[in-house]
Design a protein around this motif. Structure first.
Motif: not given
Length: 593
Positions: A154, A221, A223-224, A237, A239-240, A541, A557
């Motif tokens: 990240a 970065i 959260r979806c 959930e 991370t993109q 992820d 995760t």
């Protein structure tokens, strides 16, 4: 009883000490991995996130300190001071194996009950128990290293994009429900009773509006959230790594992302990724591999046998071709000795599970064997062998169907399954851009064409004429990035013409009222000067999972969900009391068991 730190300050992490530190007085803190009482000697393996170091207590240790060392048990939290010295019995299996700390001070900072499972990488305890005690599971070095590596990835992404002039913008978590293919997670509003927020499936609309606002280069970065069934590479959930750029076209986006991939792999793995990455069209991927995310680390490409079998006497093959479908094969070259008739039958059962009507096969040897040889002439068999380069020691797997796309998909799945069962070696990082994606796909259940991506994707200019007449001919300015058979990201150029966007919505059977209710603010924004723009989102992820060689997203995760989208540790989701529901104006509807 725990002891306060007092004036103690950690000088080193456990795993950082080396022979160069011999003679230094140090202070380390961590968890007891193991304590060994050898009579006049006590050795304690102390662990923190960096690794393990041995603490030593012997006849020269002050009596009170020695007695305290005898009290230490697994997972006690301790602080220890002492002098680094050379170990008499070295351990080549750990980086600190040549040294130890002769401890002359020790404090117990926290006691521990006996853990429900061993805190070791080779722990055989079932995953359910480990996830229930995830805070203990995360002490295992393999998981700690995965999470630390994820943070490194990240940071590497953030450094690269910031250096390229991107602006990090946080978009809302509570948004309007505008489904993008999966179900939204809904959040009830206390103030606006009867109304709901949604958790974002992606920052799609907001990042496009950031381009309209003039920010030019956006990243986040993010959260979806998607309310969908879980798989090994899915979580509700996630991370993109989300990006959007203005005044660009497809090539600009692809080159930027290739640079990002190259940077991250070199920075985090010291691996050189050659660029530019290969680009295959969607149709080429399907024809050669039966998948829009093919694994290129092995061959076994799909071969079209229509020309070789046109007019053949075997009804299964002939009828498929006559109906406009096809007969396709994969050659398991050189694997004849590894595939018994029983194992071939198992592959046949797998093919049927994928929807195939049956598997035809032939195994070449001193005497050929197969499921359909008696139905073929020598010349027809020779034509098959020539088309597939099938020689002694090879096995052909053949599927036929009147639906060409269906036979390709089935054979693509069979290709991967056969490689798995044969233990075909796969190594390295094989990236691939999949371009020229179909804009629409036909939904058999709905009986209509639906968007293959989201409805904001720009169609290729020469395909716009087919929007209303032949959706199958519409190609999107969309692109997917795949790695070793896994889709890492999806992106596209975006529609910025309000009229074209309205036309696209109508092609997807949305009424004017639905368009206004769901996307009115976006269409309105485009009336005020929208630059050409495009972007994509990369699954952080998934990238981390592949780089770590992990089997599941749960391994990269920190606090994952399980198959039914629940978190075992905190037992969520969970019911809430009636008073909380009353405040929201919500009543639970009971259903029959």
């Amino acid at each position: 009883m725990s002891e306060f730190l007092g004036n103690d300050r950690r000088t080193h992490y456990c795993g950082d000490l080396r022979e160069s530190n011999i003679g230094e007085r140090v202070c380390v803190m961590g968890w007891v991995k193991k304590a060994r009482d050898l009579g006049g000697l006590v050795f304690v393996d102390l662990r923190d996130r960096s690794g393990i170091v041995q603490l030593a207590f012997d006849e020269n240790t002050e009596k009170a300190i020695f007695e305290k060392a005898l009290l230490l048990k697994t997972e006690f939290v301790v602080s220890a001071k002492g002098v680094v010295r050379e170990r008499s019995s070295k351990n080549p299996d750990i980086p600190t194996g040549n040294i130890e700390i002769f401890a002359d001070e020790i404090k117990i900072l926290g006691e521990s009950e006996t853990p429900p499972f061993d805190i070791t990488d080779d722990c055989k305890t079932n995953e359910e128990l480990r996830l229930t005690h995830r805070y203990l599971d995360l002490r295992r070095p393999v998981l700690q290293n995965n999470i630390i590596f994820r943070a490194k990835v990240a940071k590497s992404v953030r450094d690269y994009l910031c250096d390229k002039g991107f602006i990090e913008i946080e978009t809302p978590i509570l948004i309007k429900s505008t489904p993008e293919g999966a179900r939204d997670y809904l959040v009830p509003s206390r103030v606006h009773k009867g109304s709901f927020y949604a958790l974002p499936q992606s920052p799609q609309l907001y990042k496009q509006l950031s381009m309209v606002a003039g920010f030019d280069k956006y990243f986040q970065i993010a959260r979806c959230f998607r309310d969908e069934d879980l798989r090994a590479d899915r979580q509700p959930e996630f991370t993109q790594i989300d990006m959007e750029m203005s005044f660009v076209d497809t090539d600009d986006v692809l080159v930027l992302v290739e640079g990002l991939i190259k940077h991250v792999f070199k920075d985090c793995m010291d691996v050189e990724i050659p660029t530019p990455l290969p680009r295959y069209t969607y149709r080429e991927c399907m024809e050669r591999f039966g998948s829009d995310k093919p694994d290129l680390r092995f061959g076994m490409e799909i071969i079209n046998l229509n020309d070789a079998l046109k007019g053949c006497g075997f009804p299964v093959f002939a009828s498929a071709i006559e109906a406009g479908g096809s007969v396709r094969a994969i050659n398991l070259k050189g694997y004849g000795d590894k595939l018994s008739r029983k194992e071939i039958d198992k592959l046949g059962e797998y093919a049927k599970g994928c929807g195939a009507k049956g598997l035809a096969w032939v195994k070449r040897g001193e005497t050929d064997s197969g499921s359909f040889l008696k139905h073929m002439t020598e010349s027809e068999l020779a034509a098959i062998y020539a088309a597939t380069d099938c020689t002694v020691g090879d096995v052909l797997l053949i599927l036929a169907d009147s639906d060409n796309n269906r036979v390709l998909t089935q054979l693509g799945q069979l290709r991967v399954e056969a490689a798995n069962r044969l233990g075909v070696e796969r190594s390295g990082f094989n990236f691939l851009w999949v371009v020229e994606m179909p804009f629409f796909e036909y939904d058999e259940e709905l009986g209509e064409w639906v968007a293959m991506h989201h409805p904001f994707t720009m169609p290729k200019e020469d395909c716009i004429q087919y929007l209303d007449t032949d959706p199958s001919k519409v190609i999107a300015k969309a692109y997917d990035l795949t790695l070793n058979g896994v889709e890492l990201s999806s992106g596209s150029m975006r529609i910025t013409d309000p009229e074209l966007q309205q036309r696209m919505f109508r092609a997807l059977k949305l009424t004017d009222e639905e368009i206004e209710a769901k996307f009115g603010f976006l269409v309105e924004a485009y009336k005020y000067g929208a630059p050409p723009h495009g972007g994509m989102g990369i699954g952080l992820d998934r990238v981390t999972m592949l780089l770590c060689g992990a089997d599941s997203l749960r391994d990269v995760t920190a606090f994952p969900k399980v198959q039914n989208a629940s978190e075992l540790m905190s037992a969520c989701p969970a019911p809430v009391d009636k008073e909380s529901l009353d405040v929201l104006g919500i009543e639970i509807k009971k259903t029959e068991e």
